[in-house]
Motif scaffolding. Structure first.
Motif: not given
Length: 285
Positions: A246-247, A250-251, A253
């Motif tokens: 997920r981290d 996010d990066e 995205h």
């Protein structure tokens, strides 16, 4: 621990390297090895770094001061439970698995009060597998996590730390769950990124792979690792790996949005942040 009797169960790349390093550095007076497959036991019996090869795991641990369980992560606890009744008083059991939380807790519970379990994970390896790819220098200047529980025997922990240092490693002591969070980001996530990048490219024109330069080869080297081995690791560390993913999503995205909006200042800022992090890696061993 001066010249202990060392038993190694189910040696692959890491277990074979432990045996070779212990032999080369005088970290064990006697090295006893057990492997599940008869043909592997036969081959190991001819290696100069093996004092003895046994027909059973139980026989291998009899009289051992230190036992290293080098099986895949889903087989470590069953092996510990299997040999537990055959361990001598005060024997120490460690492992080389890349997931530590449940292994540390279940290993400790399996041994009771007579022997001591202290989890380990050397940050060393290769996309290659098998003891025949092992090396006495594999742990040289490599981080070796030691992951005791609060209730772990302090003397046993100290001996495991000293053992990895004797093999050339650089021991770092952290709680098991903290270890799993760390390696989810710095080891398990890179494996997923490399493998998924190759999986995506496999759907493109096959000839493209022939045009690849060093960048793609360097980025995806670990995609050559054993998928079944990694399946068990990802299963065992599922929650922490999902958080790491997920981290990373996010990066990605954020970079995608910046590029879509032609915000090249933000694109460069993200690339610069990545370069700065990479430049601060300590030199490779």
């Amino acid at each position: 621990m001066s010249s202990p009797t060392l038993a190694i169960l189910a040696p692959g790349l890491l277990g074979g390297s432990v045996a070779q390093a212990a032999h080369a550095r005088g970290a064990a007076g006697r090295i006893v090895v057990w492997a599940r497959r008869p043909e592997v036991r036969l081959a190991l019996a001819h290696q100069p770094w093996c004092s003895a090869v046994t027909e059973s795991a139980e026989a291998a641990v009899a009289g051992a001061d230190l036992v290293v369980v080098a099986a895949p992560v889903d087989r470590i606890i069953p092996l510990v439970q299997q040999v537990a009744p055959h361990l001598g008083a005060g024997a120490i059991v460690t492992d080389v698995g890349s997931v530590k939380g449940e292994i540390a807790r279940q290993g400790h519970a399996a041994l009771g009060d007579g022997a001591h379990f202290v989890g380990s994970h050397p940050m060393a390896g290769s996309e290659k597998t098998g003891w025949e790819h092992g090396s006495a220098e594999l742990f040289q200047h490599r981080t070796c996590f030691v992951t005791p529980l609060p209730e772990s025997n302090p003397a046993a922990v100290a001996k495991v730390v000293a053992f990895w240092r004797d093999l050339g490693g650089e021991p770092v002591t952290v709680p098991p769950d903290q270890h799993d969070e760390i390696v989810a980001h710095i080891s398990h996530l890179p494996q997923i990124v490399a493998s998924s990048l190759c999986a995506m490219l496999a759907g493109k024109t096959p000839a493209w792979r022939n045009y690849a330069g060093g960048g793609l080869r360097d980025t995806t080297r670990i995609a050559g690792s054993d998928p079944q081995l990694w399946r068990t690791i990802l299963e065992q560390n599922r929650e922490e790996v999902l958080r790491a993913l997920r981290d990373y999503q996010d990066e990605l995205h954020g970079l995608q949005i910046a590029l879509a909006n032609r915000d090249y200042h933000e694109v460069v800022a993200r690339l610069e942040r990545g370069r700065a992090y990479r430049s601060q890696f300590r030199p490779a061993p």
